[in-house]
Design an enzyme around this catalytic site. Structure first.
Site, PDB file in Angstrom:
ATOM      1  N   SER A  22       8.580   9.283   7.726  1.00 21.53           N
ATOM      2  CA  SER A  22       8.799   7.917   7.046  1.00 21.53           C
ATOM      3  C   SER A  22      10.221   7.838   6.713  1.00 21.53           C
ATOM      4  CB  SER A  22       8.056   8.134   5.848  1.00 21.53           C
ATOM      5  OG  SER A  22       8.320   7.205   4.742  1.00 21.53           O
TER       6      SER A  22
ATOM      7  N   GLU B  43      11.191   6.838   4.036  1.00 15.30           N
ATOM      8  CA  GLU B  43      11.398   7.071   2.717  1.00 15.30           C
ATOM      9  C   GLU B  43      12.200   8.595   2.907  1.00 15.30           C
ATOM     10  OE1 GLU B  43      10.467   6.693  -0.748  1.00 15.30           O
ATOM     11  OE2 GLU B  43      10.413   4.644   0.066  1.00 15.30           O
TER      12      GLU B  43
ATOM     13  N   TYR C 291       6.448  12.087  -2.633  1.00 17.74           N
ATOM     14  CA  TYR C 291       6.275  11.583  -1.189  1.00 17.74           C
ATOM     15  C   TYR C 291       7.407  11.885  -0.337  1.00 17.74           C
ATOM     16  CZ  TYR C 291       5.086   8.549   2.493  1.00 17.74           C
ATOM     17  OH  TYR C 291       4.912   7.893   3.674  1.00 17.74           O
TER      18      TYR C 291
HETATM   19  P1  NAP Z   1      -2.817   4.452   4.581  1.00 22.32           P
HETATM   20  O1  NAP Z   1      -3.478   3.199   4.984  1.00 22.32           O
HETATM   21  O2  NAP Z   1      -2.764   4.792   3.163  1.00 22.32           O
HETATM   22  O3  NAP Z   1      -3.904   5.416   5.443  1.00 22.32           O
HETATM   23  C1  NAP Z   1      -3.857   6.921   4.786  1.00 22.32           C
HETATM   24  C2  NAP Z   1      -4.957   7.614   5.629  1.00 22.32           C
HETATM   25  O4  NAP Z   1      -4.975   9.036   5.328  1.00 22.32           O
HETATM   26  C3  NAP Z   1      -6.414   7.062   5.201  1.00 22.32           C
HETATM   27  O5  NAP Z   1      -7.108   7.359   6.443  1.00 22.32           O
HETATM   28  C4  NAP Z   1      -6.867   8.052   4.217  1.00 22.32           C
HETATM   29  O6  NAP Z   1      -8.111   8.291   4.133  1.00 22.32           O
HETATM   30  C5  NAP Z   1      -6.223   9.496   4.684  1.00 22.32           C
HETATM   31  N1  NAP Z   1      -6.144  10.717   3.924  1.00 22.32           N
HETATM   32  C6  NAP Z   1      -5.666  10.405   2.492  1.00 22.32           C
HETATM   33  N2  NAP Z   1      -5.765  11.907   2.033  1.00 22.32           N
HETATM   34  C7  NAP Z   1      -6.329  12.370   3.036  1.00 22.32           C
HETATM   35  C8  NAP Z   1      -6.673  13.783   2.996  1.00 22.32           C
HETATM   36  N3  NAP Z   1      -6.386  14.696   1.897  1.00 22.32           N
HETATM   37  N4  NAP Z   1      -7.467  14.105   3.886  1.00 22.32           N
HETATM   38  C9  NAP Z   1      -7.638  13.541   5.019  1.00 22.32           C
HETATM   39  N5  NAP Z   1      -7.270  12.128   5.246  1.00 22.32           N
HETATM   40  C10 NAP Z   1      -6.633  11.685   4.067  1.00 22.32           C
HETATM   41  O7  NAP Z   1      -1.495   4.662   5.609  1.00 22.32           O
HETATM   42  P2  NAP Z   1      -0.771   3.869   6.561  1.00 22.32           P
HETATM   43  O8  NAP Z   1       0.029   2.876   6.115  1.00 22.32           O
HETATM   44  O9  NAP Z   1      -1.883   3.958   7.553  1.00 22.32           O
HETATM   45  O10 NAP Z   1       0.271   5.070   7.069  1.00 22.32           O
HETATM   46  C11 NAP Z   1      -0.239   6.129   8.074  1.00 22.32           C
HETATM   47  C12 NAP Z   1       0.877   7.479   8.036  1.00 22.32           C
HETATM   48  O11 NAP Z   1       2.292   6.948   8.183  1.00 22.32           O
HETATM   49  C13 NAP Z   1       0.906   8.052   6.775  1.00 22.32           C
HETATM   50  O12 NAP Z   1       0.868   9.421   6.824  1.00 22.32           O
HETATM   51  C14 NAP Z   1       2.055   7.256   5.815  1.00 22.32           C
HETATM   52  O13 NAP Z   1       2.689   8.230   4.919  1.00 22.32           O
HETATM   53  C15 NAP Z   1       3.189   7.250   6.893  1.00 22.32           C
HETATM   54  N6  NAP Z   1       3.986   5.987   7.047  1.00 22.32           N
HETATM   55  C16 NAP Z   1       3.493   4.811   6.957  1.00 22.32           C
HETATM   56  C17 NAP Z   1       4.410   3.810   6.719  1.00 22.32           C
HETATM   57  C18 NAP Z   1       3.952   2.618   6.580  1.00 22.32           C
HETATM   58  O14 NAP Z   1       4.915   1.456   6.151  1.00 22.32           O
HETATM   59  N7  NAP Z   1       2.868   2.142   6.546  1.00 22.32           N
HETATM   60  C19 NAP Z   1       5.754   4.050   7.097  1.00 22.32           C
HETATM   61  C20 NAP Z   1       6.114   5.373   7.300  1.00 22.32           C
HETATM   62  C21 NAP Z   1       5.289   6.500   7.609  1.00 22.32           C
HETATM   63  P3  NAP Z   1      -8.986   7.287   3.039  1.00 22.32           P
HETATM   64  O15 NAP Z   1      -9.473   5.903   3.663  1.00 22.32           O
HETATM   65  O16 NAP Z   1     -10.329   8.137   2.946  1.00 22.32           O
HETATM   66  O17 NAP Z   1      -8.238   6.980   1.933  1.00 22.32           O
HETATM   67  N1  GDD Z   2       3.738  -1.197  -4.419  1.00 19.82           N
HETATM   68  C1  GDD Z   2       4.429  -1.880  -5.168  1.00 19.82           C
HETATM   69  N2  GDD Z   2       4.034  -2.712  -6.145  1.00 19.82           N
HETATM   70  N3  GDD Z   2       5.781  -2.074  -4.699  1.00 19.82           N
HETATM   71  C2  GDD Z   2       6.588  -2.841  -5.593  1.00 19.82           C
HETATM   72  C3  GDD Z   2       6.166  -3.581  -6.475  1.00 19.82           C
HETATM   73  C4  GDD Z   2       4.531  -3.444  -7.052  1.00 19.82           C
HETATM   74  O1  GDD Z   2       4.151  -4.197  -7.829  1.00 19.82           O
HETATM   75  N4  GDD Z   2       7.061  -4.428  -7.230  1.00 19.82           N
HETATM   76  C5  GDD Z   2       8.118  -4.175  -6.565  1.00 19.82           C
HETATM   77  N5  GDD Z   2       8.018  -3.264  -5.517  1.00 19.82           N
HETATM   78  C6  GDD Z   2       8.803  -2.431  -4.831  1.00 19.82           C
HETATM   79  C7  GDD Z   2       9.004  -1.043  -4.776  1.00 19.82           C
HETATM   80  O2  GDD Z   2       9.590  -0.388  -6.017  1.00 19.82           O
HETATM   81  C8  GDD Z   2       9.675  -0.620  -3.339  1.00 19.82           C
HETATM   82  O3  GDD Z   2      10.942  -0.636  -3.642  1.00 19.82           O
HETATM   83  C9  GDD Z   2       9.138  -1.701  -2.660  1.00 19.82           C
HETATM   84  O4  GDD Z   2       8.718  -2.729  -3.331  1.00 19.82           O
HETATM   85  C10 GDD Z   2       8.124  -1.648  -1.288  1.00 19.82           C
HETATM   86  O5  GDD Z   2       6.840  -0.879  -2.108  1.00 19.82           O
HETATM   87  P1  GDD Z   2       5.779  -0.299  -1.400  1.00 19.82           P
HETATM   88  O6  GDD Z   2       5.267  -1.610  -0.714  1.00 19.82           O
HETATM   89  O7  GDD Z   2       4.985   0.310  -2.335  1.00 19.82           O
HETATM   90  O8  GDD Z   2       6.158   0.660  -0.016  1.00 19.82           O
HETATM   91  P2  GDD Z   2       7.296   1.844  -0.029  1.00 19.82           P
HETATM   92  O9  GDD Z   2       8.487   1.402   0.572  1.00 19.82           O
HETATM   93  O10 GDD Z   2       7.376   2.622  -1.202  1.00 19.82           O
HETATM   94  O11 GDD Z   2       6.435   2.770   0.878  1.00 19.82           O
HETATM   95  C11 GDD Z   2       5.910   2.384   1.999  1.00 19.82           C
HETATM   96  O12 GDD Z   2       6.800   2.555   3.050  1.00 19.82           O
HETATM   97  C12 GDD Z   2       7.140   3.684   3.207  1.00 19.82           C
HETATM   98  C13 GDD Z   2       8.303   3.655   4.507  1.00 19.82           C
HETATM   99  O13 GDD Z   2       9.418   3.566   4.048  1.00 19.82           O
HETATM  100  C14 GDD Z   2       4.481   3.208   2.194  1.00 19.82           C
HETATM  101  O14 GDD Z   2       3.890   2.879   3.216  1.00 19.82           O
HETATM  102  C15 GDD Z   2       5.067   4.715   2.676  1.00 19.82           C
HETATM  103  O15 GDD Z   2       3.907   5.428   2.951  1.00 19.82           O
HETATM  104  C16 GDD Z   2       5.824   4.564   3.662  1.00 19.82           C
HETATM  105  O16 GDD Z   2       6.356   6.160   4.035  1.00 19.82           O
END
Ligand code: NAP
Ligand code: GDD
Length: 334
Positions: A129, A131, A153
């Protein structure tokens, strides 16, 4: 026929990746957690196509249970393992740091060990990520940028990143890190900021909600479309050599700009509806992320297709449909 195993198949990315791999004629296995309510809402539609249904299989498992992960791998014998499972909410990781480290950090190690001990070699993809860049030391961030995680995280993801590199170097496993910047979609979890905004804005437009409470509006993210990003995961696994790649759009926008885009599209002034709530602030914030995906463009021939504006509108349109359904049910007293 190739066999893929996806951890986190019920999540946003898992559902898009399963759809993508089924279209490529893979047999797709997904690990799901036992839950007291249905948690397969994002993949249920794949069962409607009888051809795809027969190649999509689910098995119970958990990233905290290494014995179970090992036996799943030995039974399925996948060609490709995509590790997408995580406690993926950054704010929640401050409340549950040890659980987050167990699932997002040690969970990856459990899976890598299971892959290492398989009789047949499997390729491994780690969902790393942006992050990990946290308090970013340079702009934009590339594969060469040092990590500076700012949350439990982010720290857990750095641990998994290096374990993936180490298993590649120590055991010659085909292991890749996709360093994905934020990617969103209509299937995004409703507590992430983009989806929280599109859900609320559409409900406000239809009179179903009055206010939207948010945290830091100045944070900037490089937001892309999840559907584009899962293709990059697959492309990494088809290369001759395993490597690590940044996947991003190269553009950065603030939460405020996302509000402008969504509320503007709905012809609403967000300043009348949005209120600050300190509950949504993080003890340490990641102020700005912007990715440099030129390595992926050069070697994977990958480029994002959906723009920031298109993404905001796609999510708003999808949530407007949900809000309209909700309004009809409400009018019928349900
Ligand atoms: P998400 O929608 O939160 O999905 C997370 C998945 O992990 C869900 O299927 C969840 O199952 C499963 N999970 C959570 N805890 C688990 C456990 N203990 N054992 C087995 N499964 C578990 O996340 P996403 O946005 O699809 O992201 C996919 C991956 O990419 C994650 O690893 C995230 O950290 C990473 N990532 C995401 C982003 C982004 O912007 N979306 C960016 C960079 C990296 P349930 O449905 O049962 O909760
Ligand atoms: N969730 C959330 N809720 N975020 C908020 C809010 C709120 O009400 N208000 C402001 N934010 C700001 C957060 O402080 C952060 O700076 C930004 O919006 C994005 O927050 P999220 O959408 O929660 O995403 P993230 O960037 O913290 O994390 C996501 O992206 C990562 C990749 O950079 C997640 O998908 C992570 O799993 C992923 O790795």
């Amino acid at each position: 026929m190739k066999i893929a195993l996806i951890t986190g198949i019920t999540g946003q990315d898992g559902s898009y990746l399963a759809e993508f791999l089924l279209k490529k004629d893979y047999e797709v296995w997904g690990i799901t957690r036992r839950s007291s309510s249905f948690n397969t809402g994002r993949i249920d539609y794949l069962y409607k196509d009888p051809h795809e249904k027969s190649r999509l299989k689910l098995v119970y498992g958990d990233m905290t249970d290494g014995v179970n992960l090992s036996s799943i791998l030995n039974d399925i014998k996948p060609d490709e393992v995509y590790n997408l499972a995580a406690q993926s909410h950054v704010r929640v990781s401050f409340d549950q740091p040890i659980y987050t480290a167990n699932v997002d950090g040690i969970g990856t190690l459990r899976l890598l060990e299971a892959v290492r001990k398989m009789q047949k070699p499997a390729k491994f993809y780690q969902a790393s990520s942006s992050e990990m860049y946290g308090k970013a030391v340079e702009m934009p961030q590339s594969e060469k940028t040092p990590f500076y995680p700012r949350s439990p995280y982010g720290c857990a993801k750095v641990y998994s990143f290096w374990q993936t590199v180490n298993y590649r170097e120590a055991y010659k496993i085909f292991a890749c890190n996709g360093i994905l910047f934020n990617h969103e979609s209509p299937r995004r979890g409703e507590t992430f900021v983009t989806r929280k905004i599109t859900r609320a804005a559409t409900r406000i437009k239809l009179g179903l909600q009055e206010k939207l409470y948010l945290g830091n509006l100045d944070a900037k993210r490089d937001w892309g479309f999840a559907g584009d990003y899962v293709e990059a995961m697959w492309l990494m696994m088809q290369q001759d050599k395993p490597d690590d790649y940044v996947i991003a759009t190269g553009q950065t926008h603030s939460v405020r700009e996302f509000l402008d885009e969504v509320f503007g599209y709905l012809e609403l002034d967000w300043e009348k509806y949005v209120e600050k709530d300190t509950r949504y602030y993080r003890p340490t914030e990641v102020d700005v992320l912007q990715g440099d995906a030129s390595k992926a463009e050069k070697y994977l021939k990958w480029r994002p297709k959906v723009t920031f504006k298109q993404l905001a509108r796609m999510m708003t349109d999808a949530d407007m449909k949900l809000a309209k359904q909700e309004k009809i049910l409400k009018e019928h007293g349900q």
